[in-house]
Motif scaffolding. Structure first.
Motif, PDB file in Angstrom:
ATOM      1  N   PRO A   1       0.625  -1.196  -0.104  1.00  0.00           N
ATOM      2  CA  PRO A   1      -0.081   0.054  -0.071  1.00  0.00           C
ATOM      3  C   PRO A   1       0.682   1.218   0.107  1.00  0.00           C
ATOM      4  CG  PRO A   1       0.053  -1.221   2.135  1.00  0.00           C
ATOM      5  CD  PRO A   1       0.417  -2.002   1.280  1.00  0.00           C
ATOM      6  N   ALA A   2       2.151   0.975   0.262  1.00  0.00           N
ATOM      7  CA  ALA A   2       2.828   2.231   0.446  1.00  0.00           C
ATOM      8  C   ALA A   2       3.520   2.886  -0.803  1.00  0.00           C
ATOM      9  CB  ALA A   2       4.369   2.164   1.211  1.00  0.00           C
ATOM     10  N   VAL A   3       3.148   2.131  -1.888  1.00  0.00           N
ATOM     11  CA  VAL A   3       3.212   2.473  -3.277  1.00  0.00           C
ATOM     12  C   VAL A   3       2.538   3.614  -3.438  1.00  0.00           C
ATOM     13  CG1 VAL A   3       3.134   1.850  -5.620  1.00  0.00           C
ATOM     14  CG2 VAL A   3       4.149   0.256  -4.195  1.00  0.00           C
ATOM     15  N   ASN A   4       1.222   3.691  -2.892  1.00  0.00           N
ATOM     16  CA  ASN A   4       0.349   4.914  -3.210  1.00  0.00           C
ATOM     17  C   ASN A   4       1.084   6.236  -2.792  1.00  0.00           C
ATOM     18  OD1 ASN A   4      -1.675   3.602  -4.410  1.00  0.00           O
ATOM     19  ND2 ASN A   4      -2.543   2.809  -2.525  1.00  0.00           N
ATOM     20  N   TRP A   5       1.949   6.204  -1.739  1.00  0.00           N
ATOM     21  CA  TRP A   5       2.557   7.460  -1.242  1.00  0.00           C
ATOM     22  C   TRP A   5       3.511   8.261  -2.295  1.00  0.00           C
ATOM     23  CZ3 TRP A   5       4.454   4.921   4.253  1.00  0.00           C
ATOM     24  CH2 TRP A   5       3.494   4.181   4.680  1.00  0.00           C
ATOM     25  N   LEU A   6       3.681   7.374  -3.378  1.00  0.00           N
ATOM     26  CA  LEU A   6       4.404   7.980  -4.534  1.00  0.00           C
ATOM     27  C   LEU A   6       3.670   8.575  -5.749  1.00  0.00           C
ATOM     28  CD1 LEU A   6       7.349   5.316  -4.338  1.00  0.00           C
ATOM     29  CD2 LEU A   6       7.431   7.752  -3.510  1.00  0.00           C
ATOM     30  N   LYS A   7       2.450   8.317  -5.578  1.00  0.00           N
ATOM     31  CA  LYS A   7       1.527   8.917  -6.647  1.00  0.00           C
ATOM     32  C   LYS A   7       1.631  10.407  -7.167  1.00  0.00           C
ATOM     33  CE  LYS A   7      -2.179   5.248  -7.018  1.00  0.00           C
ATOM     34  NZ  LYS A   7      -3.630   5.326  -6.788  1.00  0.00           N
ATOM     35  N   ASP A   8       1.860  10.564  -8.250  1.00  0.00           N
ATOM     36  CA  ASP A   8       2.048  11.974  -8.867  1.00  0.00           C
ATOM     37  C   ASP A   8       3.112  12.895  -8.209  1.00  0.00           C
ATOM     38  OD1 ASP A   8      -0.517  11.348 -10.054  1.00  0.00           O
ATOM     39  OD2 ASP A   8      -1.651  12.462  -8.789  1.00  0.00           O
ATOM     40  N   THR A   9       4.310  11.904  -7.730  1.00  0.00           N
ATOM     41  CA  THR A   9       5.049  12.750  -7.302  1.00  0.00           C
ATOM     42  C   THR A   9       6.313  12.904  -8.264  1.00  0.00           C
ATOM     43  OG1 THR A   9       6.339  10.801  -6.416  1.00  0.00           O
ATOM     44  CG2 THR A   9       4.623  12.007  -4.715  1.00  0.00           C
ATOM     45  N   GLY A  10       6.155  12.291  -9.282  1.00  0.00           N
ATOM     46  CA  GLY A  10       7.228  12.142 -10.282  1.00  0.00           C
ATOM     47  C   GLY A  10       8.014  10.844 -10.148  1.00  0.00           C
ATOM     48  N   ALA A  11       8.134  10.418  -8.923  1.00  0.00           N
ATOM     49  CA  ALA A  11       8.767   9.067  -8.723  1.00  0.00           C
ATOM     50  C   ALA A  11       8.107   8.052  -9.183  1.00  0.00           C
ATOM     51  CB  ALA A  11       9.065   9.063  -7.141  1.00  0.00           C
ATOM     52  N   VAL A  12       8.774   6.702  -9.445  1.00  0.00           N
ATOM     53  CA  VAL A  12       8.189   5.700 -10.033  1.00  0.00           C
ATOM     54  C   VAL A  12       8.280   4.555  -9.045  1.00  0.00           C
ATOM     55  CG1 VAL A  12       8.399   3.750 -11.832  1.00  0.00           C
ATOM     56  CG2 VAL A  12       9.140   6.217 -12.460  1.00  0.00           C
ATOM     57  N   GLY A  13       7.168   4.276  -8.415  1.00  0.00           N
ATOM     58  CA  GLY A  13       6.887   3.079  -7.423  1.00  0.00           C
ATOM     59  C   GLY A  13       7.192   1.828  -7.880  1.00  0.00           C
ATOM     60  N   VAL A  14       8.017   1.041  -7.248  1.00  0.00           N
ATOM     61  CA  VAL A  14       8.442  -0.280  -7.675  1.00  0.00           C
ATOM     62  C   VAL A  14       7.922  -1.208  -6.460  1.00  0.00           C
ATOM     63  CG1 VAL A  14      10.272  -2.015  -8.339  1.00  0.00           C
ATOM     64  CG2 VAL A  14      10.131   0.484  -9.113  1.00  0.00           C
ATOM     65  N   SER A  15       6.954  -2.132  -6.756  1.00  0.00           N
ATOM     66  CA  SER A  15       6.609  -2.906  -5.383  1.00  0.00           C
ATOM     67  C   SER A  15       8.044  -3.969  -4.949  1.00  0.00           C
ATOM     68  CB  SER A  15       5.508  -3.678  -5.757  1.00  0.00           C
ATOM     69  OG  SER A  15       4.432  -3.131  -5.699  1.00  0.00           O
ATOM     70  N   GLY A  16       7.936  -4.172  -3.550  1.00  0.00           N
ATOM     71  CA  GLY A  16       9.125  -4.893  -3.245  1.00  0.00           C
ATOM     72  C   GLY A  16       8.846  -5.273  -1.743  1.00  0.00           C
ATOM     73  N   ASN A  17       9.839  -5.794  -1.147  1.00  0.00           N
ATOM     74  CA  ASN A  17       9.650  -6.111   0.232  1.00  0.00           C
ATOM     75  C   ASN A  17      11.138  -6.535   0.933  1.00  0.00           C
ATOM     76  OD1 ASN A  17      10.452  -9.321   0.220  1.00  0.00           O
ATOM     77  ND2 ASN A  17       8.876  -9.239  -1.063  1.00  0.00           N
ATOM     78  N   LEU A  18      11.161  -6.711   2.283  1.00  0.00           N
ATOM     79  CA  LEU A  18      12.314  -6.677   3.028  1.00  0.00           C
ATOM     80  C   LEU A  18      13.321  -7.642   2.071  1.00  0.00           C
ATOM     81  CD1 LEU A  18      11.266  -6.217   6.430  1.00  0.00           C
ATOM     82  CD2 LEU A  18      12.526  -4.639   5.271  1.00  0.00           C
ATOM     83  N   THR A  19      12.975  -8.666   1.472  1.00  0.00           N
ATOM     84  CA  THR A  19      13.801  -9.582   0.975  1.00  0.00           C
ATOM     85  C   THR A  19      14.435  -9.294  -0.207  1.00  0.00           C
ATOM     86  OG1 THR A  19      12.168 -10.790  -0.069  1.00  0.00           O
ATOM     87  CG2 THR A  19      12.450 -11.609   2.299  1.00  0.00           C
ATOM     88  N   THR A  20      13.804  -8.378  -0.867  1.00  0.00           N
ATOM     89  CA  THR A  20      14.444  -7.788  -2.375  1.00  0.00           C
ATOM     90  C   THR A  20      14.995  -6.396  -2.274  1.00  0.00           C
ATOM     91  OG1 THR A  20      12.208  -6.778  -2.660  1.00  0.00           O
ATOM     92  CG2 THR A  20      12.371  -9.218  -3.333  1.00  0.00           C
ATOM     93  N   TYR A  21      14.788  -5.651  -1.337  1.00  0.00           N
ATOM     94  CA  TYR A  21      15.148  -4.291  -1.183  1.00  0.00           C
ATOM     95  C   TYR A  21      16.669  -4.043  -1.561  1.00  0.00           C
ATOM     96  CZ  TYR A  21      10.593  -2.946   0.711  1.00  0.00           C
ATOM     97  OH  TYR A  21       9.254  -2.748   1.114  1.00  0.00           O
ATOM     98  N   TYR A  22      17.437  -4.844  -0.804  1.00  0.00           N
ATOM     99  CA  TYR A  22      19.135  -4.667  -0.716  1.00  0.00           C
ATOM    100  C   TYR A  22      19.437  -4.859  -2.323  1.00  0.00           C
ATOM    101  CZ  TYR A  22      23.894  -4.705   0.810  1.00  0.00           C
ATOM    102  OH  TYR A  22      25.244  -4.359   0.898  1.00  0.00           O
ATOM    103  N   ASN A  23      19.213  -6.341  -2.693  1.00  0.00           N
ATOM    104  CA  ASN A  23      19.547  -6.531  -4.130  1.00  0.00           C
ATOM    105  C   ASN A  23      18.933  -5.565  -5.109  1.00  0.00           C
ATOM    106  OD1 ASN A  23      21.151  -8.549  -3.165  1.00  0.00           O
ATOM    107  ND2 ASN A  23      19.395 -10.016  -3.504  1.00  0.00           N
ATOM    108  N   ASP A  24      17.661  -5.193  -5.007  1.00  0.00           N
ATOM    109  CA  ASP A  24      17.005  -4.345  -6.024  1.00  0.00           C
ATOM    110  C   ASP A  24      17.734  -2.864  -6.297  1.00  0.00           C
ATOM    111  OD1 ASP A  24      15.018  -6.084  -6.811  1.00  0.00           O
ATOM    112  OD2 ASP A  24      13.441  -4.941  -5.604  1.00  0.00           O
ATOM    113  N   ILE A  25      18.137  -2.286  -5.024  1.00  0.00           N
ATOM    114  CA  ILE A  25      18.858  -1.075  -5.030  1.00  0.00           C
ATOM    115  C   ILE A  25      20.392  -1.411  -5.284  1.00  0.00           C
ATOM    116  CG2 ILE A  25      19.755   0.912  -3.605  1.00  0.00           C
ATOM    117  CD1 ILE A  25      17.442   0.467  -1.949  1.00  0.00           C
ATOM    118  N   GLN A  26      21.143  -2.377  -4.876  1.00  0.00           N
ATOM    119  CA  GLN A  26      22.474  -2.900  -5.497  1.00  0.00           C
ATOM    120  C   GLN A  26      22.454  -2.918  -7.131  1.00  0.00           C
ATOM    121  OE1 GLN A  26      24.174  -6.477  -3.966  1.00  0.00           O
ATOM    122  NE2 GLN A  26      25.813  -5.236  -3.420  1.00  0.00           N
ATOM    123  N   SER A  27      21.416  -3.579  -7.619  1.00  0.00           N
ATOM    124  CA  SER A  27      21.509  -3.754  -9.045  1.00  0.00           C
ATOM    125  C   SER A  27      21.018  -2.813 -10.045  1.00  0.00           C
ATOM    126  CB  SER A  27      20.635  -5.235  -9.048  1.00  0.00           C
ATOM    127  OG  SER A  27      19.417  -5.058  -9.114  1.00  0.00           O
TER     128      SER A  27
END
Length: 354
Positions: free
Chosen positions: A181-207
Motif C-alpha cells: 500500500p505504500a506505493v500509493n505514497w508516491l503517486k503523482d510525485t514524479g517518482a516511479v513506485g516499484v513494489s518490493g519487500n524486505l527480502t528484495t530491497y537490498y539487491n534491487d537497489i544494489q542492482s
C-alpha cells in the motif's frame, strides 16, 4: 469398636471421592506467528503475552499447556489466518497488513500517510476504534477470529536513497521500492513506485532496479540498507497499525469466562511491552545506520506539506470504495483523523476532507 473404625474409614473414603478435584484443567493451546522471534511482535508474544496469560490463570481452575509455532513451523508469513481457520492454532498474531481485502478497515493508517510518528498513539487509536465501530471487530469475526487487542505495528516510515533528497524535485524519474500500500505514497510525485519487500530491497537497489526505498528504521538497519542507500531522509510518513493478537473465535467462545478474560486482558501487557521495546530498537537502529555511514536528514515541513498536497486523496478514494461495498469506510477514516487531531497531531493534510 472395630465396626466404628470401619464405618469411619468408609465415610472418609466416600467423602474424599466426592470432594472437588483441586488440580486445574489444562488447556492445550497452540500460538502461531509466521515471522521468527527475532521480530519484536513475535518475541513479545512469547516473552510477555504468554507469561501474562499464565499469571492471570494462577489460582484459578485452569492452566495452559502452550505450543509455540513461529517462523514458518506451522504457517508462513501472512498464513496465520488460514492456520487458525483450519484449527491448527488457537491464538496468534494476524497481520491485517497482509489482508487488505478481508481486513480492509484495519488498514486505515496505510491510506493516510504523513500521520503521527507516535507509535503508541497510532496503535492505541486503531485498537480502541474496534470498540467504537462494531464493523471493525466484525471483519475479524467473519473470519472466525476474535480480536483480543494488543495492536502492534511499525514505527515512523522514512525514505532511503542512493542520492540526497531535500525536495520533491529530487524524486523526479527516480525508481523507489515500496511495500504494497505504500506505493500509493508516491503517486503523482514524479517518482516511479516499484513494489518490493524486505527480502528484495537490498539487491534491487544494489542492482539498479530501484534507487531507493520507503521503509521503517528497524528493518532498514537489520537489512543494512544504508550500505546501498546511504541517504536517510526522515520524511515522517507516520507509524502504521499492522495487526493484533487474535483467537480462533469458535474455540474462544467455548472457553470459560475466566480463560477468556485472561486471554483478552493479557493483550494489554503485550501492547505496553511491545511499544516500549520498539522505542529502544528504533533508537538503536538510527545509531547503527549512522555508525555505518548513513547520512541522516529531516525533510522540511514545507516539503512534507508539498508532498502530501501532491498526492491524490488516496484515503477518500479508499473510504468511498468501502462505502460502496457496505462497509463504513468514511466513518473509519473520519474517526481516525478526528482522534489524531484531538491528540494534537499537526497533519500536513486532512485526508477526511476534499
Amino acid at each position: 469398636m472395630r465396626l466404628n473404625t470401619i464405618l469411619a474409614s468408609t465415610s472418609l473414603a466416600v467423602a474424599m471421592s466426592l470432594a472437588p478435584v483441586l488440580h486445574a484443567e489444562e488447556l492445550d493451546v497452540t500460538a502461531v506467528a509466521g515471522h521468527p522471534p527475532v521480530f519484536l511482535w513475535v518475541k513479545t508474544l512469547s516473552e510477555s503475552y504468554i507469561p501474562a496469560v499464565d499469571a492471570a490463570l494462577e489460582g484459578t481452575d485452569f492452566s495452559v499447556n502452550w505450543t509455540e509455532a513461529y517462523g514458518g513451523t506451522l504457517a508462513k508469513v501472512g498464513g496465520e489466518r488460514e492456520a487458525m481457520e483450519d484449527g491448527l492454532a488457537q491464538v496468534g498474531i494476524v497481520s491485517s497488513l497482509f489482508e487488505p481485502s478481508l481486513l480492509s478497515l484495519q488498514n486505515v493508517t496505510y491510506v493516510t500517510p504523513f500521520g503521527s510518528p507516535d507509535v503508541d498513539l497510532v496503535l492505541s487509536t486503531v485498537d480502541g476504534m474496534h470498540d467504537e465501530i462494531p464493523a471493525m471487530r466484525k471483519l475479524w469475526e467473519d473470519l472466525d477470529l476474535e480480536y483480543l487487542g494488543g495492536g502492534f505495528g511499525l514505527e515512523d516510515y522514512l525514505l532511503m536513497t542512493t542520492f540526497p533528497v531535500t525536495s520533491l524535485d529530487d524524486l523526479q524519474g527516480r525508481k523507489i521500492n515500496a511495500p504494497g500500500p505504500a506505493v500509493n505514497w508516491l503517486k503523482d510525485t514524479g517518482a516511479v513506485g516499484v513494489s518490493g519487500n524486505l527480502t528484495t530491497y537490498y539487491n534491487d537497489i544494489q542492482s539498479g532496479v530501484a534507487e531507493g526505498v520507503i521503509v521503517f528504521p528497524t528493518a532498514a538497519a537489520a537489512a543494512k540498507l544504508h550500505e546501498v542507500a546511504p541517504y536517510v531522509t526522515r520524511v515522517h510518513f507516520g507509524a502504521q497499525f499492522a495487526g493484533g493478537i487474535v483467537a480462533q473465535k469458535s474455540w474462544f467462545d467455548e472457553q470459560d469466562p475466566v480463560v477468556q478474560a485472561a486471554l483478552r486482558d493479557s493483550a494489554d501487557v503485550f501492547a505496553a511491552d511491545y511499544r516500549s521495546g520498539l522505542e529502544t530498537r528504533v533508537a538503536g537502529a538510527f545509531k547503527a545506520m549512522e555508525e555505518g555511514g548513513a547520512q541522516i536528514s529531516e525533510l522540511s515541513e514545507e516539503q512534507r506539506i508539498a508532498w502530501a498536497d501532491t498526492l491524490p486523496n488516496i484515503a477518500m478514494d479508499w473510504a468511498r470504495d468501502l462505502d460502496s461495498k457496505g462497509l463504513p469506510g468514511t466513518e473509519v477514516l473520519t474517526t481516525y483523523i478526528d482522534h489524531l487531531k484531538a491528540a494534537g497531531v499537526s497533519l500536513p493534510r486532512d485526508w477526511s476532507v476534499e
